[in-house]
Motif scaffolding. Structure first.
Motif, PDB file in Angstrom:
ATOM      1  N   ASN A  33      14.899   3.846 -48.250  1.00 25.56           N
ATOM      2  CA  ASN A  33      13.256   3.092 -48.352  1.00 25.56           C
ATOM      3  C   ASN A  33      13.707   1.464 -47.317  1.00 25.56           C
ATOM      4  O   ASN A  33      12.762   0.455 -46.968  1.00 25.56           O
ATOM      5  N   LEU A  34      15.366   0.774 -47.368  1.00 22.36           N
ATOM      6  CA  LEU A  34      15.687   0.057 -46.416  1.00 22.36           C
ATOM      7  C   LEU A  34      15.268   0.747 -45.387  1.00 22.36           C
ATOM      8  O   LEU A  34      15.146  -0.316 -43.862  1.00 22.36           O
ATOM      9  N   HIS A  40       4.045  -1.123 -45.665  1.00 24.79           N
ATOM     10  CA  HIS A  40       4.965  -1.903 -46.127  1.00 24.79           C
ATOM     11  C   HIS A  40       6.188  -1.980 -46.353  1.00 24.79           C
ATOM     12  O   HIS A  40       6.552  -3.475 -45.666  1.00 24.79           O
ATOM     13  N   ALA A  41       7.001  -1.293 -45.192  1.00 26.59           N
ATOM     14  CA  ALA A  41       8.134  -1.802 -45.376  1.00 26.59           C
ATOM     15  C   ALA A  41       8.303  -2.961 -43.921  1.00 26.59           C
ATOM     16  O   ALA A  41       9.305  -3.773 -44.263  1.00 26.59           O
ATOM     17  N   ALA A  65      19.369 -10.540 -44.562  1.00 24.91           N
ATOM     18  CA  ALA A  65      19.627  -8.728 -45.225  1.00 24.91           C
ATOM     19  C   ALA A  65      19.664  -8.700 -46.356  1.00 24.91           C
ATOM     20  O   ALA A  65      19.275  -8.148 -47.260  1.00 24.91           O
ATOM     21  N   PHE A  66      20.111  -9.926 -47.627  1.00 23.32           N
ATOM     22  CA  PHE A  66      19.856  -9.727 -49.092  1.00 23.32           C
ATOM     23  C   PHE A  66      18.780 -10.064 -48.869  1.00 23.32           C
ATOM     24  O   PHE A  66      18.295  -9.144 -50.550  1.00 23.32           O
ATOM     25  N   VAL A  67      18.142 -10.514 -49.023  1.00 22.65           N
ATOM     26  CA  VAL A  67      15.867 -10.666 -49.336  1.00 22.65           C
ATOM     27  C   VAL A  67      15.638  -9.653 -49.304  1.00 22.65           C
ATOM     28  O   VAL A  67      15.161  -8.670 -50.413  1.00 22.65           O
ATOM     29  N   ALA A  68      15.865  -8.452 -48.294  1.00 20.78           N
ATOM     30  CA  ALA A  68      15.016  -7.404 -47.363  1.00 20.78           C
ATOM     31  C   ALA A  68      15.496  -6.356 -48.933  1.00 20.78           C
ATOM     32  O   ALA A  68      15.354  -5.518 -49.076  1.00 20.78           O
ATOM     33  N   VAL A  69      17.229  -6.257 -49.164  1.00 23.75           N
ATOM     34  CA  VAL A  69      17.723  -5.390 -49.771  1.00 23.75           C
ATOM     35  C   VAL A  69      17.033  -5.810 -50.975  1.00 23.75           C
ATOM     36  O   VAL A  69      16.633  -4.609 -51.591  1.00 23.75           O
ATOM     37  N   ASN A  72      14.006  -4.434 -51.245  1.00 27.57           N
ATOM     38  CA  ASN A  72      13.203  -3.473 -50.512  1.00 27.57           C
ATOM     39  C   ASN A  72      12.840  -3.024 -49.459  1.00 27.57           C
ATOM     40  O   ASN A  72      11.604  -2.380 -49.410  1.00 27.57           O
ATOM     41  N   CYS A  73      12.199  -3.766 -48.294  1.00 32.71           N
ATOM     42  CA  CYS A  73      11.701  -3.834 -47.562  1.00 32.71           C
ATOM     43  C   CYS A  73      12.761  -3.322 -45.767  1.00 32.71           C
ATOM     44  O   CYS A  73      14.121  -3.234 -45.841  1.00 32.71           O
ATOM     45  N   ASN A  74      11.958  -3.241 -44.663  1.00 31.05           N
ATOM     46  CA  ASN A  74      12.945  -2.509 -43.093  1.00 31.05           C
ATOM     47  C   ASN A  74      14.094  -3.591 -43.171  1.00 31.05           C
ATOM     48  O   ASN A  74      14.109  -4.903 -41.920  1.00 31.05           O
ATOM     49  N   LEU A  75      15.720  -3.317 -43.793  1.00 30.46           N
ATOM     50  CA  LEU A  75      16.340  -3.950 -43.366  1.00 30.46           C
ATOM     51  C   LEU A  75      16.887  -4.457 -41.903  1.00 30.46           C
ATOM     52  O   LEU A  75      17.169  -5.542 -41.690  1.00 30.46           O
TER      53      LEU A  75
END
Length: 175
Positions: A33-34, A40-41, A65-69, A72-75
Motif C-alpha cells: 500500500n505504500l 486514495h493513496a 515518511a513516518f506519517v505516510a507509513v 498507509n499512503c504513497n510513501l
C-alpha cells in the motif's frame, strides 16, 4: 491525475528496497500500500506531504515518511512533496505562517532583522515561536486539506471523463 505521470517521476519500489541505506526499515518497505498509485493513496500523500512542508522543523522528510507509513499512503510521493518548502521557498512560507499566526493570536507583528547567530535565535524564538508554529499548524492543515480535496476532485473528474469517452466510443462502434 493520471497514474503514468506520477509513475514517471517516482522511484520504483524495487529501487527503494535495493537501497542499502534504507535497510534498517526492514519489512516496512515491503508493504504494497505504500507504493500504490490510486486516488486514495495519492490524495493522502498530498495531505501528509503538504502538511509536513509547512511545519518549521529539521528532517521534515522523516516526519512525512513516518506519517505516510502510519496512515498507509504513497510513501515516495509524500516525502517528495515536503520539498515544497526548500531553501528558496522556506523564508516566504514561514514568514507567511508567522503573519497568519500573529493575526489569529492577536499579537503585534514584529519587524526584525534576521541574524544568523545562536544568541539571536534564542532571544527571538520565544517572541516569534508561538505565532510561527501556530500559523504553521493552521496553514499546514488548511493547505493539506485543500490539496487533498483538489487531488480527489481532479482524479474523480479524470475517471468520469475517461468513462464517458469509453461510453461514446462504444456507442459509435455499436451503431
Amino acid at each position: 491525475m493520471p497514474k503514468e505521470f506520477i509513475k514517471k517521476w517516482l522511484p520504483t519500489p524495487e529501487k527503494i528496497r535495493a537501497n542499502k541505506a534504507l535497510g534498517f526499515l526492514g519489512d516496512v518497505l515491503h508493504e504494497p500500500n505504500l507504493w500504490h498509485i490510486n486516488r486514495h493513496a495519492v490524495s493522502k500523500a498530498f495531505l501528509v506531504g503538504i502538511f509536513c512542508s509547512f511545519i518549521p522543523m529539521p528532517f521534515q522528510m522523516v516526519l512525512a515518511a513516518f506519517v505516510a507509513v502510519w496512515i498507509n499512503c504513497n510513501l515516495p510521493l509524500s516525502v517528495a512533496l515536503v520539498w515544497i518548502s526548500n531553501p528558496v521557498t522556506m523564508p516566504p512560507i514561514f514568514y507567511f505562517n508567522y503573519l497568519v499566526g500573529a493575526y489569529i493570536l492577536g499579537t503585534p507583528r514584529m519587524h526584525f532583522n534576521f541574524e544568523l547567530s545562536l544568541s539571536w535565535v534564542t532571544e527571538k524564538l520565544y517572541e516569534v515561536g508561538l505565532p510561527l508554529y501556530f500559523g504553521s499548524l493552521v496553514c499546514g492543515i488548511f493547505f493539506a486539506v485543500l490539496s487533498y480535496a483538489v487531488v480527489e476532485y481532479l482524479w474523480r473528474r479524470k475517471i468520469r471523463r475517461d468513462w464517458l469517452h469509453r461510453q461514446e466510443k462504444r456507442a459509435i462502434r455499436n451503431k
